[in-house]
Scaffold this motif. Structure first.
Motif, short mmCIF file in Angstrom:
data_model
loop_
_atom_site.label_atom_id
_atom_site.label_comp_id
_atom_site.label_asym_id
_atom_site.label_seq_id
_atom_site.Cartn_x
_atom_site.Cartn_y
_atom_site.Cartn_z
N THR A 251 0.82 -1.22 0.00
CA THR A 251 0.00 0.00 0.00
C THR A 251 0.85 1.26 0.00
O THR A 251 0.64 2.15 -0.84
N ARG A 254 2.40 1.69 -3.46
CA ARG A 254 1.48 2.21 -4.48
C ARG A 254 1.30 3.71 -4.33
O ARG A 254 1.29 4.46 -5.32
N GLN A 258 2.56 6.45 -7.28
CA GLN A 258 1.66 7.38 -7.97
C GLN A 258 2.22 8.80 -7.99
O GLN A 258 1.76 9.63 -8.79
N ALA A 285 3.90 -2.06 -8.23
CA ALA A 285 2.92 -0.97 -8.25
C ALA A 285 3.01 -0.12 -9.51
O ALA A 285 2.30 0.89 -9.63
#
Length: 417
Positions: A251, A254, A258, A285
């Motif tokens: 998590t 990711r 981004q 990711a």
């Protein structure tokens, strides 16, 4: 035989000499001299990971393995008039006891390699406990110790410091928990802050000023977080993404992936196994790690990192490995075994006190002597103690390759102001 060197020398190798030449020298320049091992040509050897005993998050508390053995009897090394306590967890369980034995060997090796030192080491076993450390420190000062080297575990340092402060003497401890430094307690260890400052400084110098950061949600991560959040803006950069991770790496990976479009560097601070896992999670990711400069700390000095395709070309700060390779060769010749990576701390501590005992007279271990801004030259390069008890090291910048770490920027030959 190794000899004292002026860290401001432009030579990349230290030259063996008989002793500090301080005739006509100023007090400041004389203080810049330390008996350091010569950086000889590379010897074959195993370079163990800094993560084993060089951070407070693995060595500040004894591992909860089998119970410690019976305390070892106190011993001495050398016959000089300046008495120096060495406090180590020699009978502690498991890896801690093995580390302590290696550090004791290194301490005695430094004494043997310093020609005619006026030093006697009072070696005390703290059994891996604060109570044992305090008892050993009390025995040593009662026997006339003028300074204390050790202990290794952060939890034992305050107990030793209490004894030392009552006698007005200093402590050079081997823990890397900065919270226990200060008031006459100096840390001779590999501090995460030095790694962060060096790699951020270098990355800024090559134009990498927008940094994404991933650190573990633990004590090490907390120290690195504070250091990187101070270092990046100090060098004119900005942190464009910051995440901590625990067992779930996917998590946070990711989230950072981004935001990589606005970053030109990705800083991941963890040991070899964890760094590889985080890098793999970033790739999963969708991050293309080949398009960004990867940055790390000295814990990247790991075979797992070198073998990772995702981490190739990454940069990390660490001591120049040449010094440890030379030290390891001499250690193997003397003891028939490999030293632990942090055995150099014990060697440098003894070399330092031997050099100061030779050159600084009755003020040899005074705070202004120990915190000389010119610093000292040791196995792992330049170091100096700050007034707050922490240290600064002159580190190299290494690049990850399949064959190991390759230096892209050498260790500095002197400290700035």
């Amino acid at each position: 035989m190794p000899g004292p060197r002026d860290p401001r020398s432009s030579s990349s190798e230290e030259s063996p000499v008989q002793g500090p030449s301080i005739s006509g020298a100023t007090r400041r320049s004389a203080l810049g001299l330390l008996l350091g091992a010569p950086l000889l040509s590379a010897c074959a050897g195993v370079q163990q990971s800094l993560s084993q005993f060089s951070n407070p998050f693995s060595s500040s508390s004894p591992p909860p393995a089998q119970p410690a053995g019976p305390p070892q009897q106190a011993t001495t090394a050398g016959t000089g008039g300046v008495k120096v306590a060495v406090i180590l967890p020699l009978s502690a369980a498991g890896n801690a006891g093995l580390a302590a034995q290696s550090m004791r060997n290194a301490a005695e090796m430094a004494l043997a390699e310093f020609q005619n030192p006026n030093v006697q080491l009072l070696i005390k076993d703290d059994n891996g406990s604060p109570q044992g450390a305090q008892q050993g420190a009390q025995q040593a000062v009662d026997e006339g110790a003028e300074i204390i080297l050790g202990p290794l575990f952060a939890q034992s340092v305050p107990a030793v410091a209490q004894v030392a402060r009552a006698r007005g003497i200093s402590v050079i401890a081997f823990s890397t928990d900065s919270s226990i430094a200060g008031r006459g307690v100096y840390l001779l260890s590999f501090l995460p802050e030095s790694d962060v400052n060096r790699i951020v400084e270098y990355s800024a110098s090559i134009g990498k000023r927008s940094v994404a950061v991933l650190v573990p949600d633990n004590a090490y991560g907390n120290v690195v977080e504070a250091a990187v959040k101070a270092a990046v803006p100090r060098r004119g950069g900005r942190i464009v993404a910051f995440e901590k991770y625990g067992a779930d790496r996917a998590t946070p990976a990711r989230t950072v992936a981004q935001q990589l479009g606005s970053a030109d560097a990705l800083f991941i601070a963890d040991d070899g196994d964890a760094v590889v896992t985080v890098a793999d999670a970033m790739t999963a990711a969708g991050a293309n790690l080949r398009n960004i400069q990867l940055l790390g700390t000295g814990l990247w000095d790991s075979p797992r990192v070198y073998a990772s395709q995702n981490l190739q070309g990454g940069l990390y700060a660490a001591p120049d490995p040449a010094g440890f390779r030379a030290f390891s060769g001499r250690y193997r010749t003397k003891y028939g075994a490999e030293p632990i990576r942090t055995a150099t701390l014990a060697y440098d501590a003894v070399a330092l006190v031997a050099a100061l005992a030779r050159t600084q007279g009755t003020t040899r271990f005074a705070p202004d002597v120990l915190t000389n801004p010119s610093g000292f030259a040791g196995i792992d390069g330049l170091f100096r103690f700050r007034a707050d008890g922490t240290n600064e090291r002159g580190l190299a910048v290494m690049k990850v390759s399949t064959g190991g770490g390759v230096a892209v920027a050498g260790s500095p030959k002197s400290f700035g102001a």
